[in-house]
Scaffold this active site. Structure first.
Site, PDB file in Angstrom:
ATOM      1  CG  HIS A  30      -9.432  -6.038  -6.364  1.00  0.00           C
ATOM      2  ND1 HIS A  30      -7.836  -5.808  -6.586  1.00  0.00           N
ATOM      3  CD2 HIS A  30      -9.371  -6.700  -5.106  1.00  0.00           C
ATOM      4  CE1 HIS A  30      -7.327  -5.949  -5.561  1.00  0.00           C
ATOM      5  NE2 HIS A  30      -8.145  -6.474  -4.845  1.00  0.00           N
ATOM      6  CG  ASP A  86      -6.771  -4.007  -9.157  1.00  0.00           C
ATOM      7  OD1 ASP A  86      -7.982  -3.649  -8.950  1.00  0.00           O
ATOM      8  OD2 ASP A  86      -6.351  -4.411  -8.471  1.00  0.00           O
ATOM      9  N   GLY A 136      -7.323  -8.590   2.286  1.00  0.00           N
ATOM     10  CA  GLY A 136      -7.791  -7.499   3.185  1.00  0.00           C
ATOM     11  C   GLY A 136      -6.644  -6.329   3.078  1.00  0.00           C
ATOM     12  CG  ASN A 137      -2.332  -6.655   3.828  1.00  0.00           C
ATOM     13  OD1 ASN A 137      -2.167  -7.561   4.451  1.00  0.00           O
ATOM     14  ND2 ASN A 137      -1.971  -5.487   4.394  1.00  0.00           N
ATOM     15  CB  SER A 138      -6.766  -5.619  -1.891  1.00  0.00           C
ATOM     16  OG  SER A 138      -6.340  -6.831  -2.275  1.00  0.00           O
ATOM     17  CG  LEU A 157       4.194   3.641 -29.005  1.00  0.00           C
ATOM     18  CD1 LEU A 157       4.659   5.041 -29.338  1.00  0.00           C
ATOM     19  CD2 LEU A 157       5.570   2.915 -28.081  1.00  0.00           C
ATOM     20  N   GLY A 158       0.095   2.416 -29.727  1.00  0.00           N
ATOM     21  CA  GLY A 158      -0.259   1.629 -30.748  1.00  0.00           C
ATOM     22  C   GLY A 158       0.538   0.671 -31.220  1.00  0.00           C
TER      23      GLY A 158
END
Length: 512
Positions: A149, A179, A250-252, A307-308
């Site tokens: 993101h 992510d 901003g730490n992302s 694994l379904g």
């Protein structure tokens, strides 16, 4: 009565005095000895207690003793970068709600299409978007891990290091499911952060969150690991490390670091009702990150082994049944409840059924779905695992061959536009006016390949692919890429020929 001489009387008196004095002294000496013995015991006990305290003081951990985090901060700061995101302004055609007066002021559609079904097509100029986040350098030649993101949709990425050097970055690959994203700058001998094993983290252990919150470069906050294998429902695959180290906007993409100065997680989310830190932050563990980064480097996309099955934590299933007034017994209160088994999937072939409860994988106990997801995130299609599960309250073991989203064990790669076997261009203004359309891509040339096999000829105008409008060549490129790695690797194409005839095609990509 005999008479005594004065001298004899005096001797008898002195003798009696001596005996009395001797008795007094003996009694006092016994008391003094008792006092001395008591005092010596007290002194001995004091010395023994002191020795005991000295021995165990070396072994005990004093709760109030501060933890020195300066070493970890010094290791992390040079390797954590500030990422600036830029998405350029673009012209887009959008549907807008019509007004009853639109036809009065524009009866011939000079400023757009005439009123049609309560909406009109309008061209709008989207504003330029800017943002920022953080990233972690993991190799001296410039590979950087961050969040998807942070970079998704960016036209330009600028990386600023702790020493103020700036680089332009390009995206190597992204994975929305976890992510995570991998970007690269052209550099040499760049500072890196050694990667630690997040599996070894313990709840209560000290960690640092390093990043660039609110554009405040090179910021370090400290806290402890509050929980592990936390699931929030934000991503398709998640097993977050929860920490009370302050994480803000901003730490992302920044680093979660242990006291040894090792990367143990990529900061991704904060829990807040205000948008700012309120006590909890969440990081993606390195056990998930390592596999994603390796796949993006090798294949350009993540090789996800499935694994379904669908399900959740068995304790939540039990609570849900109790809420309905039902009492259930699955033979365990820890594990993953299987609510659905996909036809043709790995789980179905292994014999899993609805109502089963998975309790271990390759001998490792699993209590929550997040733990199963974290383990599976390190596997690729074709890998074998051993599942331990409860079936009708009886424990069973089974070997499972994992598959990809397309139901086989092949390596999945992103297809490029050229695999279609055609050349394309965007439609011009006269074609739009002649055909009464707003967007499309003209097939300029058809070579051997999927387009020809599907029956698409030169001149055909592609308007939609998999229900998404095609306005630019990049739109078609993205549609091909997304479909090639999806469960249903087919392009469902809608379009029109120059004669006005509409046509629809299905273009399989599975064998590419």
């Amino acid at each position: 009565m005999p008479l005594f001489h004065v001298s004899q009387i005096l001797n008898l008196y002195l003798h009696a005095q001596n005996r009395l004095l001797t008795n007094i002294i003996n009694r006092n000496m016994k008391k003094l000895s008792s006092y001395l013995l008591y005092a010596m015991c007290i002194i001995a006990i004091a010395f023994s207690a002191t020795s005991f305290m000295k021995v165990y003081a070396n072994k005990a951990v004093i709760p109030a003793q501060p933890v020195d985090l300066t070493f970890a901060a010094e290791k992390a700061l040079p390797a954590v970068v500030h990422i600036k995101y830029l998405q350029n302004s673009k012209v887009q055609t959008v549907d807008v709600q019509s007004s009853p007066f639109d036809d009065f002021f524009d009866p011939f559609g000079f400023f757009g299409n005439p009123n049609n079904g309560g909406t009109q097509k309008r061209k709008v100029q989207t504003p330029k978007k800017e943002g920022s986040g953080s990233g972690v350098i993991i190799s001296p030649d410039g590979y950087i891990v961050t969040n998807n993101h942070v970079v998704e949709g960016a036209d330009e990425l600028t990386v600023t290091m702790d020493d103020n050097r700036e680089f332009s970055a390009r995206i190597i690959g992204t994975d929305k499911t976890t992510d995570l994203a991998l970007i690269k700058v052209d550099g040499k001998n760049l500072p890196t952060l050694p990667i630690g094993d997040s599996d070894k983290l313990k709840v209560g252990e000290w960690v640092l969150a390093v990043g660039n919150p609110f554009n405040l470069n090179s910021t370090v906050t400290a806290g402890i690991v509050s929980a592990k294998a936390r699931s929030l429902g934000a991503n398709g695959v998640e097993s977050f490390i929860q920490t009370d180290a302050a994480i803000n906007s901003g730490n992302s993409g920044g680093a979660l670091v242990n006291t040894k100065g090792e990367l143990v997680g990529i900061n991704a989310m904060l829990y807040s009702r205000t948008g700012s830190y309120s006590g909890y932050g969440f990081a993606i563990p390195t056990t998930i990150m390592n596999k994603v980064v390796d796949d993006l480097k090798k294949y350009g996309t993540v090789q996800r082994a499935l694994l379904g099955i669908r399900g959740g934590d068995v304790n939540k299933q039990i609570d849900a049944e109790k809420a309905k007034g039902k009492e259930v017994d699955y033979g365990t209160i820890e594990g993953i409840y299987v609510d659905e088994v996909e036809d043709g999937g790995a789980g179905a072939e292994a014999g899993l059924e609805k109502g089963d409860v998975i309790i271990a994988i390759d001998g490792k106990k699993v209590k929550k779905m997040a733990e199963l997801q974290e383990y599976m995130a390190n596997k690729r299609p074709g890998d074998k695992i051993t599942l331990t599960f409860m079936h009708n309250k009886r424990k069973q073991d089974v070997t499972v061959v994992l598959k990809n989203a397309q139901g086989n064990t092949k390596i999945v790669k992103n297809a490029d536009l050229d695999v279609l076997g055609g050349n394309f261009r965007e439609i011009n203004a006269s074609e739009k006016e002649q055909l009464g359309i707003n967007n499309g891509l003209v097939v300029m040339k058809v070579n051997n390949g999927p387009l020809k096999e599907a029956g698409i000829n030169r001149g055909y105008i592609i308007q939609k692919v998999n229900d998404k409008s095609m306005k630019t060549i990049d739109d078609l490129q993205k549609a091909v890429k997304d479909a090639s790695t999806s469960k249903d690797p087919v392009l469902y194409i809608q379009g029109i020929y120059p004669t006005g005839k509409r046509a629809y095609f299905a273009v399989p990509l599975q064998e590419l």
